[in-house]
Structure formats: structure tokens, C-alpha cells
Scaffold this motif. Structure first.
Motif: not given
Length: 489
Positions: A181-185, A243-246, A319-325
Motif C-alpha cells: 500500500r505504501g508504494l502507491g498513490l 497524481r499531478l505531482q507524480r 467514474p470521474i476521469i481527469i485527463n491532463p491536456y
């Protein structure tokens, strides 16, 4: 093993941001050596050389391995003196080899000795894999093979029976997930009203019943009062910020997040939304935001599905999906019903924070920190979901969000259903021949009316205020009870 051979200790990541295989092998060799020195151990635990632990605490093998793979060794620990290695003078470090380690190719391939237990069972070739690498591999197989949870448990049971008696492999799917669990976001579980009225979140976190419909938050306890309370309903929220910082923490994606501002545009050709007028208008309107090309533009996409169809258990997922454009087109990802706005509250709050204040982020491609801000540029959904996200009703004669009150919808004389056929001709140029055609559209009907004006955001808000929508906080107690009975029966 000479000191020059241990340069791997500080080459944890490769140029593309992935774990260096040489580092993984070196960590395995270090653990093997540390476990061969029982005088420097605390039972089955060894000192952790992670740069924050600094040899001060004894941890289990898997915890030490996890620390090293995630963060690396304490600086300048080329001599493993805290793990039983004899001190060597600085003049002989470059040439002297340590005979006390006694590692050979057979040891590394066939087992870890004291780590996995001595005996003929350790001739198993698979024992060269650590617990962490084994778990990662088998979970990947489960995902790719779409293995059910019950079948996966059976496979684990067989797998553990085939290992030596003193193995350290976990025995259940639950323990596997707990270990990695600690390896994931991060993922947040937020309790919800069973009817979807509200979230137990923010100021309402400690409530035990819905403030709108009065439904209890938790299921009644069937056993002892010591048992954990179980909520009727939960939502899973995946925080957006880490997730954006990753994306900027990996060499694989960091430079691509500036592609939208650095690519060459062909004249008259739109290869990316950044070439469109809407993107350029946003840049002209929010100059401070646009100056930093690493600020993120997002698109929100959602659609619901019901896995079990109309029969059986009535279950649906939204599901709500956010896409970085910001990313180039070839790197884009593939894209509760009536009250989905309730469940969007954590996302809206986080988006507001990222727009107003931003978050300090490290860009690995430029080796610098910057203030990351985020803007939601588009929402993408089918027409029914558009109604849920925007609040605009997509049923009836006023369903079209462009025509508004100027809709030409009509009822079919036989079926009685609403039809929007021939609503589009008014958007054509005034001299277009289709406007005068009486045969290929509605019979004996020409269109001369202009297209309806585009409504601005301020005008939409003014229309909503003129509707006189009631706020629950302004209603009397009797009115609240009446509203609840109307909404929930």
C-alpha cells in the motif's frame, strides 16, 4: 567485493526515472550479507540503513527492503560496518576485497541462506526473488489475467505450500495489498448518505445521520459494540494533487508536460487543443497562469455504467476521469446518477485549491521547484450526464442548451415523443440554400429566423437567480420536512 563495486548504492534510479536493476540486485546482496551476521541483528530484524532511519532502529527484512527501494541508503555508507563488516583503512579501500562476505553466483541465484532458511528446499530457482518482487509480479499477473479474488486465493494457497516451511511469503490477497500500500498513490474513502443526499466530509465529517433525510450513517451492529461501525455507502476519491505531482517527478513524463507550449504548430492545422482558439483565449484571459507552461489544463470526462444490466442487483458505477491536456495526443489516457454533484464535492474543492493557491512541485526534467496551478478547461460526457453535471435539463422541449427558449422541437403526431428534427437550419448562414428547401427537411417549411444568441456565464447566473430557487438553509423546519418527503417519498 571492493568499494568501487558499491557505486550502485547511490544510483537508485535510471535516466528515465525507473528503479535501476543493478540497485535492486545490490539491495538483495546487502540484505543477504546483513542476515549472515546474527551478532549484529535483533532476532530476525536488521538495522535499517535508510537515510532517515540512520541505523537507529531494527526492522524486518521486508521493511528494510521497502525503505531502500523507495528512498535509498544513508549517504557514504560504502562500508557496512553497522551490519558486521570489518573496518578497512582508507588507503586500502580501492583495492582490498572482503573475504568475509563469501558471496558467489550460486548463492545469489539459489537463495538467501538465513533469509529464506537453509536446506535442500532452497535449490528452488524462484527463491532468488524477494518477497516484495514476488508480490509485485503475482499481482501484475492477477490484473492482466483478470483472475477472480477466490481463484487468486486458491493460487496463493498452492504457491505457499510449494515453498520451504520457513518462507516469508504472505498468505492472502488482503495482506499483499496491505504490504504494498505504501508504494502507491493515496486513496480516500468517504462515507455517503445511503440515498446520496450528502457526504460525511469537511464540516459534516462527524455527523452520524444525514442532515437532509435523517437516514443513519452506519449499519446497525449485529454483534458486540466493540466491532467497527460499517457505513451504508462509501465513495472512493483519488486525490488529484499527488497524481499531478507524480507527472513531474518522472523523467518519462516531466518534459512532455510542456509539449503543448513547445511544439511547432502548422498553419491552419489543429493537432492539439492548445492550437485552438479556446485555449488561446484562456491564455489571453489568464496571463499569469499561462506564463508558466507547466501549469496543468484538465478535461473532466464521466459516464455511468451498470454492470449487471436491468436484471439482478441494481448496481451502477460513475467514474470521474481527469485527463491532463498538457501531454501530447499520443500520451492521453483513454477516455451516483441523479445526485452526482454531491459526490463531486472533494474534486471541486481540490480543483479550487489548485487554481487559487497551487502546490509546490519538483520538476525532475529541469531540476527545480515551481508553483503548480491547475485549470479545468473542458468537461466531456454524453447528453444525459451533461444534465447531471451542469444542472441543465436534457428532457422536454427545452432540452437543447444552445436553443434555449428558441427551440423548434415538436411532438410526433402518432408516437407523442418529442422530436428535434430540423432544429439545425437556423444556425446556417442567412443565404444558405438549405434554409429555403421545402422537400429535404420538414415538408413545405422554410427557415428565416436567425440563430439564438450565445448566453454568457453572467446571463446564465442571472436567469438562475430570477428563478427564485429555494435554499434549504433558508427554509423553515416544516418546509424542510415537506421538501424531504417530496424528494424521497
Amino acid at each position: 567485493m571492493s568499494f568501487s563495486d558499491r557505486s550502485w548504492m547511490y544510483r537508485r534510479l535510471t535516466a528515465d526515472g525507473f528503479i535501476n536493476p543493478e540497485f535492486v540486485e545490490g539491495v538483495d546482496a546487502f540484505i543477504h550479507y546483513a542476515c549472515s551476521q546474527p551478532a549484529y541483528m535483533d532476532g530476525s530484524k536488521i538495522r535499517c540503513p535508510y537515510k532517515k532511519c540512520k541505523h537507529k532502529c531494527f526492522l524486518f527484512i521486508d521493511e528494510v527492503q521497502l525503505h531502500l527501494l523507495r528512498k535509498g541508503f544513508v549517504p557514504n555508507y560504502f562500508q557496512w560496518t553497522r551490519h558486521g563488516e570489518p573496518v578497512v583503512s582508507s588507503t586500502s579501500r580501492r583495492t582490498e576485497e572482503y573475504t568475509s562476505i563469501n558471496l558467489n553466483e550460486h548463492d545469489i541465484e539459489d537463495g538467501y541462506g538465513g533469509y529464506f532458511g537453509d536446506g535442500p528446499e532452497n535449490s528452488y530457482r524462484q527463491m532468488r526473488m524477494t518477497q516484495l518482487s514476488s508480490i509485485a509480479r503475482i499481482l501484475n499477473i492477477k490484473s492482466e489475467g483478470q483472475i477472480s479474488g477466490r481463484s487468486f486465493e486458491k493460487i496463493l494457497e498452492w504457491y505457499n505450500e510449494s515453498l520451504p516451511a520457513d518462507h516469508t511469503m504472505v498468505d492472502s490477497f488482503y495482506n499483499m495489498k496491505k504490504l504494498i500500500r505504501g508504494l502507491g498513490l493515496p486513496v480516500k474513502k468517504i462515507d455517503c448518505c445511503r440515498l446520496g443526499c450528502m457526504l460525511y466530509w469537511g464540516d459534516d465529517m462527524n455527523l452520524e445521520q444525514c442532515k437532509f433525510c435523517g437516514q443513519p450513517r452506519f449499519k446497525p451492529r449485529k454483534c458486540s459494540m466493540k466491532h467497527k461501525l460499517v457505513p451504508w455507502k462509501q465513495m472512493y476519491y483519488f486525490p488529484l494533487t499527488p497524481r499531478l505531482q507524480r507527472l513531474y517527478a518522472s523523467n518519462v513524463t516531466a518534459s512532455h508536460m510542456r509539449w503543448h507550449a513547445e511544439h511547432e504548430q502548422e498553419d491552419g492545422v489543429m493537432t492539439h487543443p492548445s492550437d485552438a482558439l479556446a485555449w488561446k483565449h484562456f491564455n489571453d484571459t489568464h496571463v499569469e497562469f499561462a506564463v508558466e507552461s507547466r501549469n496543468v489544463r484538465l478535461g473532466l470526462s464521466t459516464d455511468g455504467f451498470q454492470p449487471f444490466g436491468q436484471s439482478g442487483k441494481q448496481y451502477s458505477s460513475w467514474p470521474i476521469i481527469i485527463n491532463p491536456y498538457n501531454l501530447p495526443p499520443w500520451m492521453w489516457p483513454t477516455n451516483s446518477k441523479q445526485k452526482i454533484d454531491v459526490f463531486l464535492q472533494p474534486l471541486i474543492s481540490e480543483l479550487q485549491q489548485l487554481w487559487d493557491y497551487g502546490v509546490q512541485t519538483y520538476d525532475v526534467s529541469k531540476k527545480q521547484n515551481f508553483l503548480l496551478r491547475v485549470a479545468l478547461m473542458w468537461t466531456i460526457s454524453d447528453f444525459p450526464t451533461f444534465a447531471m453535471l451542469s444542472g441543465w435539463s436534457t428532457a422536454g422541449t427545452l432540452a437543447c442548451p444552445y436553443c434555449h427558449n428558441d427551440s423548434d422541437a415538436f411532438y410526433l403526431p402518432n408516437g407523442g415523443k418529442i422530436c428535434w428534427f430540423d432544429n439545425h437550419r437556423k444556425f446556417l448562414p442567412a443565404d444558405h440554400p438549405f434554409r429555403r428547401n421545402k422537400y429535404k427537411f420538414r415538408k413545405n417549411r422554410t427557415v428565416h429566423t436567425p440563430s439564438p444568441p450565445i448566453t454568457s456565464g453572467e446571463e446564465v447566473l442571472q436567469e438562475i437567480e430570477e428563478l427564485g430557487l429555494l435554499k434549504v438553509t433558508e427554509l423553515k423546519a416544516d418546509d424542510v420536512n415537506s421538501a424531504i418527503s417530496q424528494n424521497f417519498g
